[in-house]
Motif scaffolding. Structure first.
Motif, PDB file in Angstrom:
ATOM      1  N   CYS A  84      10.588 -43.426 -36.626  1.00 30.17           N
ATOM      2  CA  CYS A  84      10.232 -43.339 -35.210  1.00 30.17           C
ATOM      3  C   CYS A  84      11.490 -43.395 -34.351  1.00 30.17           C
ATOM      4  N   SER A 125       6.426 -47.415 -36.309  1.00 33.18           N
ATOM      5  CA  SER A 125       5.451 -46.749 -37.165  1.00 33.18           C
ATOM      6  C   SER A 125       4.243 -47.649 -37.408  1.00 33.18           C
ATOM      7  N   CYS A 148       3.749 -43.055 -34.325  1.00 37.47           N
ATOM      8  CA  CYS A 148       4.844 -43.747 -33.666  1.00 37.47           C
ATOM      9  C   CYS A 148       4.325 -44.270 -32.329  1.00 37.47           C
TER      10      CYS A 148
END
Length: 270
Positions: A159, A165, A170
């Protein structure tokens, strides 16, 4: 008659010694012959080989391999080359080929893959942005606010800054007041500033009592009493030293001077 008998006995002994001598000579000749034969056998170097520079024995020249007591020519299959070694096969497959049952078969590349330099494994790897799955290279689907990352744990993407994550997504990290962003694959993605403790989703200031100082290691109250004071509840009270005592190594308690011993709240000699 006695003289003749002695002569006959002497003759028998002489003949016996002669037979023993001849037997010893014969055995010695056989031993020498066997040794010479064995040495000759060791000295025999077959065609297309050379004698070792140390000890006994020989080795095959490059391009030949040892079979029994001879050196046979190495015949490399198609798409192979001689290694110059007399060990193993004596040949190896060209780049892009893999040995199988004495032949060099071409490595079949799936789409979006490339040949590797290693001779182990499958011989190929997926291109960036793709992930191997059952002999194929599948495209990596990036969630929103993510980027390709071959070093990420458990996947091929990470992310972006400020996101974490969660369930293959995300999600934006919400940092509370008096907190700061912390990039990590674990945890919630933020920490409280020094002097604050996390309570639920907030960062609450640590209340330091009088005669104490901030010392937050993640345990206890987050503060410690000054030297000469002892923690009592949520306060720091001065330590009243009994006679023949001193502040101990911690700075927050006391102990008796030697040879005195602690008896309840006093120091006495027992």
């Amino acid at each position: 008659m006695k003289i003749k008998s002695n002569l006959a006995s002497l003759q028998l002994e002489t003949n016996a010694y002669a037979r023993i001598f001849h037997a010893l000579v014969f055995m010695t000749l056989i031993a020498i012959s066997n040794t010479t034969f064995a040495q000759s056998a060791l000295d025999v170097v077959p065609e297309n080989s050379e004698k070792l520079s140390y000890g006994d024995g020989w080795r095959c020249n490059p391009g030949f391999i040892k079979k029994d007591n001879a050196c046979a020519e190495i015949i490399a299959p198609d798409n192979a080359y001689l290694t110059g070694s007399s060990f193993r096969l004596g040949w190896a497959c060209n780049h892009g080929y893999r040995e199988m049952n004495g032949s060099c078969n071409a490595i079949v590349l799936p789409n979006n893959a490339y040949l590797t330099a290693s001779e182990y494994g499958s011989g190929w790897e997926c291109s960036r942005g793709y992930l191997e799955n059952n002999g194929t290279c599948e495209k990596i689907e990036l969630p929103e606010n993510a980027y390709l990352d071959n070093n990420s744990f458990g996947g091929k993407w990470s992310c972006e800054h400020g996101y974490k994550s969660v369930d293959n997504e995300c999600r934006k990290i919400i940092v509370p007041e008096n907190g700061y962003y912390q990039k990590s694959a674990f945890g919630q993605g933020w920490e409280c500033k020094h002097g604050y403790r996390q309570i639920s989703e907030r960062c609450i200031a640590i209340e330091v009592p009088e005669n104490a100082y901030l010392e937050d290691d993640g345990r206890g109250n987050g503060w410690k009493c000054k030297r000469g004071y002892s923690e009592v509840g949520k306060t720091c009270e001065v330590i009243n030293l009994p006679e023949n005592s001193h502040i101990d190594y911690s700075g927050n308690d006391w102990e008796c001077n030697k040879p005195f011993r602690k008896v309840k709240d006093l120091c006495s000699i027992m």
